[in-house]
Write a protein that holds these residues in place. Structure first.
Motif, mmCIF file in Angstrom:
data_model
loop_
_atom_site.group_PDB
_atom_site.id
_atom_site.type_symbol
_atom_site.label_atom_id
_atom_site.label_comp_id
_atom_site.label_asym_id
_atom_site.label_seq_id
_atom_site.Cartn_x
_atom_site.Cartn_y
_atom_site.Cartn_z
ATOM 1 N N PRO A 1 31.499 99.030 58.058
ATOM 2 C CA PRO A 1 30.061 98.711 58.033
ATOM 3 C C PRO A 1 29.801 97.249 58.364
ATOM 4 N N GLY A 2 30.656 96.365 57.851
ATOM 5 C CA GLY A 2 30.484 94.937 58.097
ATOM 6 C C GLY A 2 30.575 94.577 59.568
ATOM 7 N N GLU A 3 31.390 95.311 60.310
ATOM 8 C CA GLU A 3 31.539 95.057 61.737
ATOM 9 C C GLU A 3 30.210 95.224 62.471
ATOM 10 N N TYR A 4 29.448 96.216 62.072
ATOM 11 C CA TYR A 4 28.166 96.469 62.750
ATOM 12 C C TYR A 4 27.037 95.605 62.196
ATOM 13 N N TRP A 5 27.121 95.212 60.915
ATOM 14 C CA TRP A 5 26.173 94.213 60.426
ATOM 15 C C TRP A 5 26.396 92.897 61.156
ATOM 16 N N TYR A 6 27.667 92.594 61.401
ATOM 17 C CA TYR A 6 28.012 91.392 62.160
ATOM 18 C C TYR A 6 27.458 91.483 63.587
ATOM 19 N N MET A 7 27.591 92.654 64.206
ATOM 20 C CA MET A 7 27.044 92.866 65.542
ATOM 21 C C MET A 7 25.536 92.655 65.537
ATOM 22 N N LEU A 8 24.862 93.243 64.551
ATOM 23 C CA LEU A 8 23.407 93.124 64.459
ATOM 24 C C LEU A 8 22.975 91.667 64.325
ATOM 25 N N LEU A 9 23.571 90.944 63.395
ATOM 26 C CA LEU A 9 23.190 89.552 63.155
ATOM 27 C C LEU A 9 23.532 88.665 64.338
ATOM 28 N N SER A 10 24.678 88.903 64.963
ATOM 29 C CA SER A 10 25.080 88.101 66.120
ATOM 30 C C SER A 10 24.154 88.328 67.306
ATOM 31 N N GLU A 11 23.874 89.592 67.598
ATOM 32 C CA GLU A 11 23.022 89.916 68.743
ATOM 33 C C GLU A 11 21.589 89.440 68.541
ATOM 34 N N MET A 12 21.068 89.616 67.341
ATOM 35 C CA MET A 12 19.695 89.193 67.089
ATOM 36 C C MET A 12 19.574 87.665 67.070
ATOM 37 N N SER A 13 20.604 86.982 66.568
ATOM 38 C CA SER A 13 20.593 85.516 66.598
ATOM 39 C C SER A 13 20.643 85.016 68.034
ATOM 40 N N SER A 14 21.500 85.639 68.834
ATOM 41 C CA SER A 14 21.599 85.284 70.251
ATOM 42 C C SER A 14 20.290 85.570 70.970
ATOM 43 N N TRP A 15 19.661 86.701 70.631
ATOM 44 C CA TRP A 15 18.382 87.075 71.247
ATOM 45 C C TRP A 15 17.294 86.058 70.921
ATOM 46 N N LEU A 16 17.247 85.619 69.666
ATOM 47 C CA LEU A 16 16.245 84.643 69.260
ATOM 48 C C LEU A 16 16.438 83.313 69.988
ATOM 49 N N LEU A 17 17.682 82.869 70.103
ATOM 50 C CA LEU A 17 17.965 81.636 70.836
ATOM 51 C C LEU A 17 17.553 81.776 72.299
ATOM 52 N N PHE A 18 17.856 82.929 72.879
ATOM 53 C CA PHE A 18 17.524 83.188 74.279
ATOM 54 C C PHE A 18 16.008 83.220 74.479
ATOM 55 N N ILE A 19 15.305 83.857 73.549
ATOM 56 C CA ILE A 19 13.846 83.938 73.620
ATOM 57 C C ILE A 19 13.222 82.550 73.527
ATOM 58 N N ILE A 20 13.762 81.710 72.657
ATOM 59 C CA ILE A 20 13.245 80.353 72.511
ATOM 60 C C ILE A 20 13.396 79.577 73.817
#
Length: 283
Positions: free
Chosen positions: A43-62
């Motif tokens: 489960p942690g692997e996919y929580w990590y995926m979620l947080l990493s991708e969304m953090s990257s998305w937010l940086l990209f959006i900014i």
């Protein structure tokens, strides 16, 4: 046609890709430090995926915030008669389901482990779809479309251009994931075809949420099947043929969908059908 308008999308795409990789690596490192070793469990692997991708998305959006706000250039030409465009999506999901049914499952869906795994797997894979669609369709594709709109068949060129780059970037998996050249090349081919389809559907519907949902659901179907089977299973006899057919359908239907779309400021479609939709902002 100004040569700068032809070359600019290529240079722009390379810059965007580099920024995406840099922001992605930075976000992944940060999340890894926060979660430490938790991401190595399922489960942690996919929580990590979620947080990493969304953090990257937010940086990209900014970084591309102003550009993304100003790239709403589609009309919607969607019609219910085009529902058959989604046939390759159905075939891909059915192939995963059939493989899952036949295979020996290492995780029981209704077990505590299975229940704890489904939600983060779904959210993590959907976040990957959101991030990649933002990079490749919302930014790179739309930029190429804007620059090449005056070229005959410019829409089709833009669709094929971003799809080719989208597919080729998967060769990096040979370095990051240790994949062999043959299996990676198959992945590149299927990704190119999928990239054509996602851009075509985006252009046809004028709705960015559509390719995001399709991309995310296809990711979820594949990851869910692989995790349930422990990433070690025998595919069905006809699975390889079905995957090849599905990829070709993605390619053909993607071009057809793009051909039935319409761009703001244009009085004609890309050359494959008429326009009967309403004005849409691309949200």
């Amino acid at each position: 046609m100004d040569k700068k308008k032809i070359i600019q999308p290529v240079i722009f795409a390379i810059i965007v890709y580099i920024i995406w990789e840099l922001t992605g690596n930075a976000a992944a490192r940060l999340i890894s430090l926060v979660l430490k070793r938790w991401q190595v469990v399922l489960p942690g692997e996919y929580w990590y995926m979620l947080l990493s991708e969304m953090s990257s998305w937010l940086l990209f959006i900014i970084i591309f915030c102003k550009y993304i706000k100003n790239n709403k250039i589609f009309y919607s030409s969607w019609n219910i008669k085009y529902i058959w465009f989604f046939m390759p999506v159905v075939l891909q999901v059915l192939n995963d389901i059939c493989t899952l049914i036949k295979g020996d499952k290492v995780i029981k869906l209704l077990s505590p482990e299975g229940i704890a795994f489904v939600v983060p797997c779904f959210l993590g894979t959907m976040s990957t779809g959101l991030l990649e669609e933002t990079v490749w369709r919302r930014v790179i594709f739309v930029n190429a479309l804007g620059k090449w709109k005056d070229i005959k068949k410019g829409v089709i060129y833009a669709v094929l251009f971003q799809a080719l780059l989208f597919g080729l970037c998967h060769y990096i998996n040979m370095l990051t994931a240790g994949q062999d050249f043959l299996s990676t090349s198959k992945q590149v081919f299927s990704s190119v075809c999928m990239g054509v389809f996602l851009a075509g559907i985006y252009y046809n519907t004028g709705k960015f949420a559509v390719p995001v949902i399709i991309h995310g659901l296809c990711n979820f179907s594949n990851f869910f099947m692989n995790e349930m089977l422990g990433w070690d299973y025998n595919t069905l006899k006809w699975s390889g043929i079905l995957q090849a057919v599905t990829s070709l359908l993605y390619l053909v239907f993607g071009i057809m969908a793009a051909g039935n779309g319409k761009q703001k400021g244009s009085t004609e479609t890309a050359g494959y059908g008429g326009y009967n939709g309403k004005c849409n902002t691309g949200n």
